[in-house]
Design a protein around this motif. Structure first.
Motif, PDB file in Angstrom:
ATOM      1  N   SER A  78       8.346   6.779 -10.413  1.00 17.03           N
ATOM      2  CA  SER A  78       8.581   7.199 -11.808  1.00 17.03           C
ATOM      3  C   SER A  78       9.087   8.618 -11.928  1.00 17.03           C
ATOM      4  N   GLU A  79       8.648   9.490 -11.040  1.00 12.63           N
ATOM      5  CA  GLU A  79       9.139  10.869 -11.100  1.00 12.63           C
ATOM      6  C   GLU A  79      10.631  10.915 -10.741  1.00 12.63           C
ATOM      7  N   ALA A  80      11.078  10.075  -9.807  1.00 12.76           N
ATOM      8  CA  ALA A  80      12.505   9.995  -9.466  1.00 12.76           C
ATOM      9  C   ALA A  80      13.298   9.468 -10.664  1.00 12.76           C
ATOM     10  N   GLU A  81      12.736   8.534 -11.404  1.00 18.12           N
ATOM     11  CA  GLU A  81      13.402   8.059 -12.630  1.00 18.12           C
ATOM     12  C   GLU A  81      13.652   9.230 -13.575  1.00 18.12           C
ATOM     13  N   ARG A  82      12.635  10.075 -13.722  1.00 24.04           N
ATOM     14  CA  ARG A  82      12.745  11.220 -14.629  1.00 24.04           C
ATOM     15  C   ARG A  82      13.790  12.210 -14.129  1.00 24.04           C
ATOM     16  N   VAL A  83      13.716  12.549 -12.840  1.00 26.84           N
ATOM     17  CA  VAL A  83      14.636  13.550 -12.270  1.00 26.84           C
ATOM     18  C   VAL A  83      16.075  13.019 -12.268  1.00 26.84           C
ATOM     19  N   LEU A  84      16.270  11.771 -11.899  1.00 21.55           N
ATOM     20  CA  LEU A  84      17.616  11.186 -11.821  1.00 21.55           C
ATOM     21  C   LEU A  84      18.134  10.733 -13.189  1.00 21.55           C
TER      22      LEU A  84
ATOM     23  N   SER B 210       2.504   6.885  -6.788  1.00 20.03           N
ATOM     24  CA  SER B 210       1.564   7.821  -7.404  1.00 20.03           C
ATOM     25  C   SER B 210       1.877   9.282  -7.102  1.00 20.03           C
ATOM     26  N   LEU B 211       2.886   9.539  -6.269  1.00 18.96           N
ATOM     27  CA  LEU B 211       3.258  10.919  -5.961  1.00 18.96           C
ATOM     28  C   LEU B 211       3.669  11.660  -7.226  1.00 18.96           C
ATOM     29  N   GLY B 212       3.347  12.924  -7.275  1.00 19.66           N
ATOM     30  CA  GLY B 212       3.756  13.751  -8.409  1.00 19.66           C
ATOM     31  C   GLY B 212       5.149  14.315  -8.233  1.00 19.66           C
ATOM     32  N   MET B 213       5.830  13.940  -7.156  1.00 18.84           N
ATOM     33  CA  MET B 213       7.190  14.424  -6.916  1.00 18.84           C
ATOM     34  C   MET B 213       8.138  13.232  -6.838  1.00 18.84           C
ATOM     35  N   ALA B 214       9.409  13.512  -7.061  1.00 14.97           N
ATOM     36  CA  ALA B 214      10.409  12.441  -7.057  1.00 14.97           C
ATOM     37  C   ALA B 214      10.589  11.906  -5.643  1.00 14.97           C
ATOM     38  N   PHE B 215      10.631  10.583  -5.533  1.00 14.24           N
ATOM     39  CA  PHE B 215      10.883   9.944  -4.245  1.00 14.24           C
ATOM     40  C   PHE B 215      11.687   8.675  -4.480  1.00 14.24           C
ATOM     41  N   PHE B 216      12.758   8.533  -3.688  1.00 10.33           N
ATOM     42  CA  PHE B 216      13.489   7.277  -3.683  1.00 10.33           C
ATOM     43  C   PHE B 216      13.885   6.968  -2.254  1.00 10.33           C
ATOM     44  N   ALA B 217      14.137   5.699  -1.982  1.00 16.84           N
ATOM     45  CA  ALA B 217      14.552   5.270  -0.643  1.00 16.84           C
ATOM     46  C   ALA B 217      15.853   4.494  -0.772  1.00 16.84           C
ATOM     47  N   LEU B 218      16.686   4.635   0.272  1.00 14.94           N
ATOM     48  CA  LEU B 218      17.973   3.943   0.326  1.00 14.94           C
ATOM     49  C   LEU B 218      18.000   3.073   1.581  1.00 14.94           C
TER      50      LEU B 218
ATOM     51  N   ARG C 284       0.836  -1.205   0.000  1.00 14.45           N
ATOM     52  CA  ARG C 284       0.000   0.000   0.000  1.00 14.45           C
ATOM     53  C   ARG C 284       0.870   1.253   0.000  1.00 14.45           C
ATOM     54  N   VAL C 285       1.909   1.251   0.830  1.00 16.71           N
ATOM     55  CA  VAL C 285       2.809   2.407   0.892  1.00 16.71           C
ATOM     56  C   VAL C 285       3.491   2.606  -0.452  1.00 16.71           C
ATOM     57  N   ALA C 286       3.953   1.518  -1.056  1.00 21.13           N
ATOM     58  CA  ALA C 286       4.622   1.613  -2.362  1.00 21.13           C
ATOM     59  C   ALA C 286       3.680   2.197  -3.412  1.00 21.13           C
TER      60      ALA C 286
END
Length: 189
Positions: free
Chosen positions: A157-163, A138-146, A131-133
């Motif tokens: 997907s937005e993080a893919e675009r930004v990175l 679906s966020l409109g902003m870039a998000f990634f976790a390490l 559910r969290v994933a």
């Protein structure tokens, strides 16, 4: 006039679009018939599914099997409803949650001769991480976790675009290996 029943076609389209798999268990012969959606859901193909309750039982998680078996027996004994949520174990060892609903039917008497119903993948409803994933995806902003070793464990997907990197390239990769110019930068600090 055509022999096509439009109501049946609409019903078949609705079932297909919903992701529901259907089952029909002949309690007299023991034959269990699953549609392609249910075969896929349980990780079977037509060649590996024996068309018996044993094929079903083989996939149900051992921790859930006694409860599911009891619910099936109760529905059959009472010619009543069957409703269950349970885990299955797929051939690769992963678990999937299944929600199923059916009805035992009697023909001409009071003894059940058939159990028919539907089932669907309920993993997303039961899996908090899933559910969290979905929310983060679906966020409109870039998000990634390490993780603790600086490896990418999630990329939306937005993080893919930004990175400017594909998710497949990033997942499992160490941040500093993928972006060596970030070493010593304000970002690293």
């Amino acid at each position: 006039m055509s022999d096509i029943d439009p109501r049946r076609v609409v019903l078949e389209l609705a079932v297909e679009a919903s992701g529901l798999g259907t089952f029909d268990w002949d309690l007299v012969t023991g034959e269990l018939v699953w549609d392609q959606q249910l075969l896929d859901l349980f990780g079977y193909d037509e060649g590996s599914f024996s068309g018996t309750i044993e094929s079903f039982n083989a996939r149900v998680h051992l921790g859930d099997l006694p409860r599911v078996d009891g619910l099936l027996r109760q529905a059959i004994a009472t010619c009543g409803e069957y409703e269950a949520e349970y885990r299955i174990v797929l051939p690769d060892g992963t678990n999937r949650w299944i929600a199923a609903r059916g009805r035992a039917l009697a023909e001409g008497g009071t003894e059940a001769v058939r159990l028919i119903g539907v089932a669907y993948d309920a993993t997303a409803c039961r899996d908090p991480e899933g559910r969290v994933a979905r929310v983060l995806s679906s966020l409109g902003m870039a998000f990634f976790a390490l993780d603790r070793e600086w490896r990418f464990s999630f990329v939306n997907s937005e993080a893919e675009r930004v990175l400017q990197r594909l998710r497949e390239e990033l997942l499992g990769a160490v941040l500093w290996d993928v972006f060596p110019a970030a070493i010593g930068s304000e970002f690293e600090r």
